[in-house]
Each structure stands twice: as structure tokens, then as C-alpha cells.
Motif scaffolding. Sequence first.
Motif, PDB file in Angstrom:
ATOM      1  N   UNK A  77       0.961  -1.258  -0.458  1.00 26.51           N
ATOM      2  CA  UNK A  77       0.290   0.039  -0.310  1.00 26.51           C
ATOM      3  C   UNK A  77       0.935   1.299   0.125  1.00 26.51           C
ATOM      4  N   UNK A  78       2.264   1.635   0.555  1.00 23.59           N
ATOM      5  CA  UNK A  78       2.819   2.340   0.728  1.00 23.59           C
ATOM      6  C   UNK A  78       3.658   2.616  -0.538  1.00 23.59           C
ATOM      7  N   UNK A  79       4.250   1.575  -0.685  1.00 26.30           N
ATOM      8  CA  UNK A  79       4.354   1.092  -2.455  1.00 26.30           C
ATOM      9  C   UNK A  79       3.763   2.024  -3.665  1.00 26.30           C
ATOM     10  N   UNK A  80       2.320   1.456  -3.459  1.00 28.63           N
ATOM     11  CA  UNK A  80       1.183   2.059  -4.838  1.00 28.63           C
ATOM     12  C   UNK A  80       1.227   3.515  -3.912  1.00 28.63           C
ATOM     13  N   UNK A  81       1.343   4.224  -3.264  1.00 26.64           N
ATOM     14  CA  UNK A  81       0.608   5.766  -2.967  1.00 26.64           C
ATOM     15  C   UNK A  81       2.063   6.278  -3.199  1.00 26.64           C
ATOM     16  N   UNK A  82       3.502   5.600  -2.977  1.00 26.47           N
ATOM     17  CA  UNK A  82       4.671   6.853  -3.415  1.00 26.47           C
ATOM     18  C   UNK A  82       4.454   6.501  -5.012  1.00 26.47           C
ATOM     19  N   UNK A  83       4.483   4.949  -5.510  1.00 27.32           N
ATOM     20  CA  UNK A  83       4.710   5.308  -6.879  1.00 27.32           C
ATOM     21  C   UNK A  83       3.097   5.818  -8.057  1.00 27.32           C
ATOM     22  N   UNK A  84       1.612   6.351  -7.314  1.00 27.52           N
ATOM     23  CA  UNK A  84       1.594   6.448  -7.695  1.00 27.52           C
ATOM     24  C   UNK A  84       1.534   8.447  -7.835  1.00 27.52           C
ATOM     25  N   UNK A  85       1.850   8.459  -6.901  1.00 24.84           N
ATOM     26  CA  UNK A  85       2.210  10.210  -7.035  1.00 24.84           C
ATOM     27  C   UNK A  85       3.362  10.672  -7.811  1.00 24.84           C
ATOM     28  N   UNK A  86       4.260  10.112  -7.781  1.00 28.53           N
ATOM     29  CA  UNK A  86       5.444   9.877  -9.018  1.00 28.53           C
ATOM     30  C   UNK A  86       5.011   9.091  -9.920  1.00 28.53           C
ATOM     31  N   UNK A  87       3.436   9.308 -10.179  1.00 26.80           N
ATOM     32  CA  UNK A  87       3.811   8.599 -11.552  1.00 26.80           C
ATOM     33  C   UNK A  87       4.453   7.459 -12.191  1.00 26.80           C
ATOM     34  N   UNK A  88       4.944   6.781 -11.608  1.00 22.43           N
ATOM     35  CA  UNK A  88       5.471   5.349 -11.884  1.00 22.43           C
ATOM     36  C   UNK A  88       4.783   4.160 -12.050  1.00 22.43           C
ATOM     37  N   UNK A  89       4.530   3.748 -13.441  1.00 24.34           N
ATOM     38  CA  UNK A  89       3.530   2.456 -13.201  1.00 24.34           C
ATOM     39  C   UNK A  89       4.072   1.364 -11.811  1.00 24.34           C
ATOM     40  N   UNK A  90       3.034   1.162 -10.893  1.00 18.18           N
ATOM     41  CA  UNK A  90       3.185   0.190 -10.628  1.00 18.18           C
ATOM     42  C   UNK A  90       3.465  -1.666 -10.630  1.00 18.18           C
ATOM     43  N   UNK A  91       2.811  -2.009 -10.870  1.00 16.77           N
ATOM     44  CA  UNK A  91       3.184  -2.929 -12.269  1.00 16.77           C
ATOM     45  C   UNK A  91       4.610  -3.046 -12.821  1.00 16.77           C
ATOM     46  N   UNK A  92       5.501  -2.147 -13.062  1.00 12.91           N
ATOM     47  CA  UNK A  92       6.472  -2.001 -13.603  1.00 12.91           C
ATOM     48  C   UNK A  92       7.626  -2.092 -12.389  1.00 12.91           C
ATOM     49  N   UNK A  93       7.506  -2.301 -11.050  1.00 16.36           N
ATOM     50  CA  UNK A  93       8.444  -2.004 -10.049  1.00 16.36           C
ATOM     51  C   UNK A  93       8.595  -3.174 -10.044  1.00 16.36           C
ATOM     52  N   UNK A  94       7.848  -4.473 -10.020  1.00 15.71           N
ATOM     53  CA  UNK A  94       8.016  -6.115  -9.343  1.00 15.71           C
ATOM     54  C   UNK A  94       7.739  -6.830 -10.669  1.00 15.71           C
ATOM     55  N   UNK A  95       8.535  -6.223 -11.653  1.00 15.62           N
ATOM     56  CA  UNK A  95       9.151  -7.162 -12.713  1.00 15.62           C
ATOM     57  C   UNK A  95      10.485  -6.756 -13.580  1.00 15.62           C
ATOM     58  N   UNK A  96      11.524  -7.674 -12.898  1.00 12.25           N
ATOM     59  CA  UNK A  96      13.007  -7.586 -12.396  1.00 12.25           C
ATOM     60  C   UNK A  96      13.372  -6.907 -14.011  1.00 12.25           C
ATOM     61  N   UNK A  97      14.014  -6.386 -14.170  1.00  3.49           N
ATOM     62  CA  UNK A  97      14.951  -5.795 -14.774  1.00  3.49           C
ATOM     63  C   UNK A  97      16.332  -5.976 -14.735  1.00  3.49           C
ATOM     64  N   UNK A  98      17.247  -5.739 -15.968  1.00 10.11           N
ATOM     65  CA  UNK A  98      17.735  -6.506 -15.986  1.00 10.11           C
ATOM     66  C   UNK A  98      19.470  -5.904 -15.045  1.00 10.11           C
ATOM     67  N   UNK A  99      20.459  -6.594 -14.973  1.00  8.66           N
ATOM     68  CA  UNK A  99      21.660  -5.460 -14.224  1.00  8.66           C
ATOM     69  C   UNK A  99      21.846  -4.845 -14.914  1.00  8.66           C
ATOM     70  N   UNK A 100      22.162  -4.508 -16.607  1.00  8.20           N
ATOM     71  CA  UNK A 100      22.315  -3.812 -16.707  1.00  8.20           C
ATOM     72  C   UNK A 100      21.277  -2.148 -16.491  1.00  8.20           C
ATOM     73  N   UNK A 101      20.599  -2.302 -16.458  1.00  3.55           N
ATOM     74  CA  UNK A 101      18.811  -1.859 -16.301  1.00  3.55           C
ATOM     75  C   UNK A 101      19.213  -0.882 -14.922  1.00  3.55           C
ATOM     76  N   UNK A 102      19.040  -1.922 -14.147  1.00  2.13           N
ATOM     77  CA  UNK A 102      19.449  -1.493 -12.514  1.00  2.13           C
ATOM     78  C   UNK A 102      20.776  -0.743 -12.600  1.00  2.13           C
ATOM     79  N   UNK A 103      21.094  -0.610 -12.607  1.00  4.03           N
ATOM     80  CA  UNK A 103      22.436  -0.337 -12.359  1.00  4.03           C
ATOM     81  C   UNK A 103      22.004   1.361 -12.728  1.00  4.03           C
ATOM     82  N   UNK A 104      21.800   1.418 -14.331  1.00  2.50           N
ATOM     83  CA  UNK A 104      21.566   2.606 -15.383  1.00  2.50           C
ATOM     84  C   UNK A 104      20.459   3.411 -14.349  1.00  2.50           C
ATOM     85  N   UNK A 105      19.833   2.864 -13.795  1.00  8.10           N
ATOM     86  CA  UNK A 105      18.674   3.505 -12.726  1.00  8.10           C
ATOM     87  C   UNK A 105      19.564   3.955 -11.861  1.00  8.10           C
TER      88      UNK A 105
END
Length: 125
Positions: free
Chosen positions: A58-86
Motif C-alpha cells: 500500500x505504501x509502495x503503491x501510494x508513492x508510485x502513484x504520486x510519482x507517476x511510476x507504473x506500479x506493476x513495472x516495479x515488480x518486473x525484475x529488470x536486467x543488471x545493466x538497466x538497474x545499475x543505469x537507474x
Amino acid sequence: MGKSSEIEINLINLQIGCMLRFARLKQNLSQHSLGIKLDYSSTMIGRVERAESISGWDKVYTISKYLNVNFNSLFSLKNKEALISIVEESFKLEEKLTQEKVDYYNFLKKTIKIQFDLLEKERTS
């Protein structure tokens, strides 16, 4: 839960924190100001961003919604390079860069690399 699943959960937890921190920094918000807008403490925002504990959805959802981050995208693991790039892009957006933050970003990149190496090892065993 098998070891591989634990590693994936750790990586997803790290990813959630990294993605939310990056979105907050892109919007030029401090943890304090975001906390005020959401009626959360800045300490709680920091814990989510640092993946210090697995946060309630619920907290992650509220924060992601406020910041306009797709909630579902948070739970689909990115590859190492993409995560390090972030992580690296977040580092560039930091305005008050203390040695503690520099050390944290270096630690975070190292942790991500180690976790992905462990995940790869588990998958090939």
C-alpha cells in the motif's frame, strides 16, 4: 522458498527503491517534501528507497502513484545493466552529494552486481 526466489525478492526490493528514488529525484523532491505530501515520514520514504525492509504494497503503491511510476513495472525484475543505469542516473540527479551518499551509491551498485551474480549462479546450478 528456494534460494533463487530469495535473491529475486531482494533484487526486486532493491529495484523498487531505486526506481522510486529516481522518480523522486527527477521531480526535484526531497524525501521530506514527498513525505509531507503523502503524510508519511521522510524516514519511511528513505527506508523504502534504501530497501531496508520489504515495504507494504500500500505504501509502495501510494508513492508510485504520486510519482507517476507504473506500479506493476516495479515488480518486473529488470536486467543488471538497466538497474545499475537507474542507480547511476539517480546519482547524477542528487543535489546534496555527501560522502555518505557517494558511498551508498557505490555500495548499491556493488550489491546489485553481487545479487545478480548469485542469481545467475543459482539458475545455472
